[in-house]
Design a protein around this motif. Structure first.
Motif, PDB file in Angstrom:
ATOM      1  N   GLU A  15      45.884  30.554  44.469  1.00 46.46           N
ATOM      2  CA  GLU A  15      44.523  30.131  44.118  1.00 46.46           C
ATOM      3  C   GLU A  15      43.504  31.229  44.432  1.00 46.46           C
ATOM      4  N   LEU A  16      43.702  31.960  45.527  1.00 41.82           N
ATOM      5  CA  LEU A  16      42.810  33.070  45.885  1.00 41.82           C
ATOM      6  C   LEU A  16      43.042  34.271  44.964  1.00 41.82           C
ATOM      7  N   ARG A  18      43.933  34.341  41.849  1.00 50.38           N
ATOM      8  CA  ARG A  18      43.486  34.129  40.468  1.00 50.38           C
ATOM      9  C   ARG A  18      42.028  34.508  40.220  1.00 50.38           C
ATOM     10  N   HIS A  19      41.255  34.630  41.270  1.00 49.56           N
ATOM     11  CA  HIS A  19      39.822  34.881  41.104  1.00 49.56           C
ATOM     12  C   HIS A  19      39.601  36.175  40.305  1.00 49.56           C
ATOM     13  N   PRO A  20      38.640  36.179  39.369  1.00 48.91           N
ATOM     14  CA  PRO A  20      38.411  37.359  38.527  1.00 48.91           C
ATOM     15  C   PRO A  20      38.055  38.639  39.286  1.00 48.91           C
ATOM     16  N   SER A  21      37.548  38.515  40.511  1.00 46.84           N
ATOM     17  CA  SER A  21      37.239  39.727  41.278  1.00 46.84           C
ATOM     18  C   SER A  21      38.462  40.262  42.005  1.00 46.84           C
ATOM     19  N   VAL A  22      39.550  39.504  42.024  1.00 50.22           N
ATOM     20  CA  VAL A  22      40.774  39.900  42.725  1.00 50.22           C
ATOM     21  C   VAL A  22      41.897  40.225  41.738  1.00 50.22           C
ATOM     22  N   TRP A  83      45.105  42.844  49.194  1.00 46.79           N
ATOM     23  CA  TRP A  83      44.062  42.051  48.544  1.00 46.79           C
ATOM     24  C   TRP A  83      43.632  40.927  49.487  1.00 46.79           C
ATOM     25  N   GLY A  85      41.224  37.313  49.394  1.00 53.34           N
ATOM     26  CA  GLY A  85      40.575  36.337  48.520  1.00 53.34           C
ATOM     27  C   GLY A  85      39.061  36.468  48.544  1.00 53.34           C
ATOM     28  N   GLN A  86      38.425  36.212  47.428  1.00 54.31           N
ATOM     29  CA  GLN A  86      36.991  36.423  47.248  1.00 54.31           C
ATOM     30  C   GLN A  86      36.129  35.753  48.323  1.00 54.31           C
ATOM     31  N   PRO A  87      36.413  34.499  48.737  1.00 54.62           N
ATOM     32  CA  PRO A  87      35.548  33.891  49.756  1.00 54.62           C
ATOM     33  C   PRO A  87      35.599  34.600  51.114  1.00 54.62           C
ATOM     34  N   GLN A  89      35.989  38.054  51.466  1.00 53.69           N
ATOM     35  CA  GLN A  89      35.626  39.467  51.346  1.00 53.69           C
ATOM     36  C   GLN A  89      34.299  39.736  52.047  1.00 53.69           C
TER      37      GLN A  89
END
Length: 182
Positions: A15-16, A18-22, A83, A85-87, A89
């Motif tokens: 789930e982390l 899949r984020h477009p920034s990752v 990598w 996850g976006q939340p 970073q």
């Protein structure tokens, strides 16, 4: 901060991931949680065969927030892949994870060099790498490797972390921290 990879955490990590920034910057481009589970199983098998080393990055509460791995291991060297996850970073997890993982690679596994191959368009990873005092540009010191990683359409910058520089900078930082604590 780091722990062995476990299959039960793959859905949460997916789930982390899949984020477009990752997603554009990860090596394992899974398109489903099931595919990511399968890729993680393969990665764990590769680790058993000495081809890779991979850890899950966790936060203060033990929640999986990303991964850090070394790939293409050969002659005491390999390519680092990380990598977060976006939340998560921007909170310093990347730097702490790299420090812990590099300590493991250099002192437990006896690596000599860790390479970082960063896409030219990935400004966030470039900035994160350049914050680390033990990272040096490797384009000119390793021109054949630089040319090899840039044969395809995607263009990369090449950095490296030599064991001796890592040791010197982290030993200096540790002694400086100990002095300030007194």
């Amino acid at each position: 901060m780091l722990k062995q990879r476990e299959l039960h955490e793959t859905a949460e990590l997916y789930e982390l991931l899949r984020h477009p920034s990752v997603f554009p910057y990860v090596r394992q481009k899974a398109t489903s949680a099931e595919e990511y589970l399968f890729m993680t199983k393969q990665l764990m098998e590769e680790e058993q065969n000495g081809l890779t080393i991979s850890r899950t990055i966790i936060d203060e509460w033990g929640t999986p927030i990303g991964t850090i791995s070394i790939f293409d291991i050969q002659d005491g060297a390999g390519f680092l892949g990380t990598w977060i996850g976006q939340p998560f970073q921007g909170f310093g997890y990347n730097q702490k994870a790299k420090l812990a993982f590099l300590n493991e690679l250099f002192y437990d596994y006896n690596f000599n060099t860790v390479f970082l191959r960063i896409r030219k368009e990935n400004g966030r990873s470039q900035a994160a790498a350049l914050k680390l005092p033990y990272v040096v540009d490797a384009e000119h010191s390793n021109p054949s490797l630089f040319n090899e990683i840039n044969q395809g359409e995607t263009k990369f910058l090449l950095f490296k972390i030599p064991k001796d520089l890592f040791y010197l900078t982290t030993a200096y930082t540790q002694s400086e921290d100990e002095e300030q604590a007194m």
